[in-house]
Design a protein around this motif. Structure first.
Motif, short mmCIF file in Angstrom:
data_model
loop_
_atom_site.label_atom_id
_atom_site.label_comp_id
_atom_site.label_asym_id
_atom_site.label_seq_id
_atom_site.Cartn_x
_atom_site.Cartn_y
_atom_site.Cartn_z
N SER A 6 -22.61 -19.55 -6.10
CA SER A 6 -23.23 -18.22 -6.40
C SER A 6 -24.12 -18.35 -7.79
N VAL A 7 -24.83 -17.51 -7.87
CA VAL A 7 -25.60 -17.10 -9.28
C VAL A 7 -25.19 -15.76 -9.55
N ILE A 8 -25.05 -15.56 -11.00
CA ILE A 8 -24.26 -14.29 -11.63
C ILE A 8 -25.25 -13.88 -12.69
N GLY A 9 -25.67 -12.72 -12.83
CA GLY A 9 -26.44 -12.46 -14.12
C GLY A 9 -27.94 -12.59 -14.03
N VAL A 10 -28.49 -12.95 -12.55
CA VAL A 10 -29.89 -12.99 -12.38
C VAL A 10 -30.30 -12.37 -11.26
N ASP A 11 -31.42 -11.70 -11.18
CA ASP A 11 -31.90 -10.95 -10.01
C ASP A 11 -31.69 -11.79 -8.94
N ALA A 12 -31.00 -11.19 -7.88
CA ALA A 12 -30.57 -11.98 -6.41
C ALA A 12 -32.31 -12.38 -5.85
N ALA A 13 -33.14 -11.67 -5.95
CA ALA A 13 -34.43 -11.82 -5.47
C ALA A 13 -35.42 -12.98 -6.19
N LYS A 14 -34.75 -13.51 -7.23
CA LYS A 14 -35.14 -14.76 -7.72
C LYS A 14 -34.40 -16.08 -7.57
N VAL A 15 -33.42 -16.02 -6.50
CA VAL A 15 -32.51 -16.88 -6.40
C VAL A 15 -32.81 -17.42 -4.68
N GLY A 68 -32.62 -15.35 -23.23
CA GLY A 68 -33.64 -16.00 -22.31
C GLY A 68 -33.80 -15.84 -20.75
N VAL A 69 -32.72 -15.04 -20.30
CA VAL A 69 -32.36 -14.71 -19.03
C VAL A 69 -33.60 -14.06 -18.25
N SER A 70 -34.42 -13.27 -19.03
CA SER A 70 -35.39 -12.34 -18.55
C SER A 70 -36.70 -13.51 -18.18
N ASN A 71 -36.54 -14.57 -18.59
CA ASN A 71 -37.78 -15.71 -18.77
C ASN A 71 -37.65 -16.40 -17.28
N ILE A 72 -36.40 -16.24 -16.62
CA ILE A 72 -36.24 -17.12 -15.51
C ILE A 72 -37.23 -16.49 -14.18
N ALA A 73 -38.10 -17.45 -13.79
CA ALA A 73 -38.75 -16.94 -12.73
C ALA A 73 -38.51 -17.32 -11.28
N GLY A 74 -37.52 -18.23 -11.28
CA GLY A 74 -36.97 -18.59 -10.04
C GLY A 74 -35.69 -19.68 -10.07
N ILE A 75 -34.79 -19.56 -9.13
CA ILE A 75 -33.56 -20.38 -9.09
C ILE A 75 -33.39 -21.08 -7.71
N LEU A 76 -33.60 -22.12 -7.65
CA LEU A 76 -32.97 -22.99 -6.42
C LEU A 76 -31.59 -23.42 -6.50
#
Length: 208
Positions: free
Chosen positions: A114-123, A98-106
């Motif tokens: 840090s956040v690892i494994g998710v596109d940096a543009a979404k963080v 389900g990682v690909s379903n992540i649309a944004g992280i705050l």
């Protein structure tokens, strides 16, 4: 014959309705020191999921950041928004279908994280920012309310569920309610097949 098909369909629908509901969407799976887990969960009503994970720390060794592994099950295509909060440094590490379903992280933390494994543009990181809304690891609390309000305004969607604990280094985000699990899909397909087979066996009436 149509009556038997209808009964088959009704029985199948009743079986699905009677199937036990899935467990909580957010679950702490591992920790270094056991502390109570608090939080809440409400039904997702707007087609997108927004969750909050809050910890004081991932491990009791404060010398450096520690990983908090988050496994995300398939969200059925539903957009997923996450707010991650901590006091000590945490390397939030994501995996799962389900990682690909992540649309944004705050990302909100007192100590660099840090956040690892998710596109940096979404963080979006609030670490060290003047807009930092702090951290929260208990619910209800003033800090949790502030974080939930900030997240709701930032993502323009209410926070549907939250899990907070003093220490946690493993979490699972399950499929939200309303998204069929693989076993349910299999049962549905089998049920449709049974109905189709019953209809194909329907005898042909010949008028004299």
């Amino acid at each position: 014959m149509f009556k038997s098909v209808a009964l088959t369909s009704l029985s199948f629908a009743t079986f699905l309705a009677a199937a036990p509901a899935s467990a909580a969407t957010l679950t702490r799976t591992s920790f270094e020191s056991d502390y109570p887990v608090t939080g809440f969960e409400t039904p997702v009503a707007d087609g997108k999921s927004s969750y909050l994970l809050g910890v004081y720390e991932a491990a009791t060794d404060h010398s450096h950041s520690h990983a908090a592994n988050v496994v995300i099950d398939d969200q059925g295509g539903r957009p997923l928004y996450l707010t991650l909060a901590s006091y000590e440094g945490v390397d939030w590490t994501f995996s799962g279908s389900g990682v690909s379903n992540i649309a944004g992280i705050l990302l909100s933390a007192y100590t660099p994280s840090s956040v690892i494994g998710v596109d940096a543009a979404k963080v979006t990181s609030l670490v060290g920012s003047t807009t930092n809304v702090g951290y929260a690891y208990t619910y209800p609390s003033v800090e949790a309310t502030a974080l939930i309000n900030y997240s709701s305004n930032f993502f323009r969607t209410p926070v549907d569920a939250a899990i907070m604990t003093y220490t946690g280094n493993g979490f699972v985000i399950a499929a939200p309610s309303g998204v069929p699990e693989p076993a349910t899909w299999a049962l549905m397909i089998a049920g449709f097949g049974m109905v189709g087979a019953a209809m194909r066996r329907r005898p042909t009436t010949v008028n004299a």
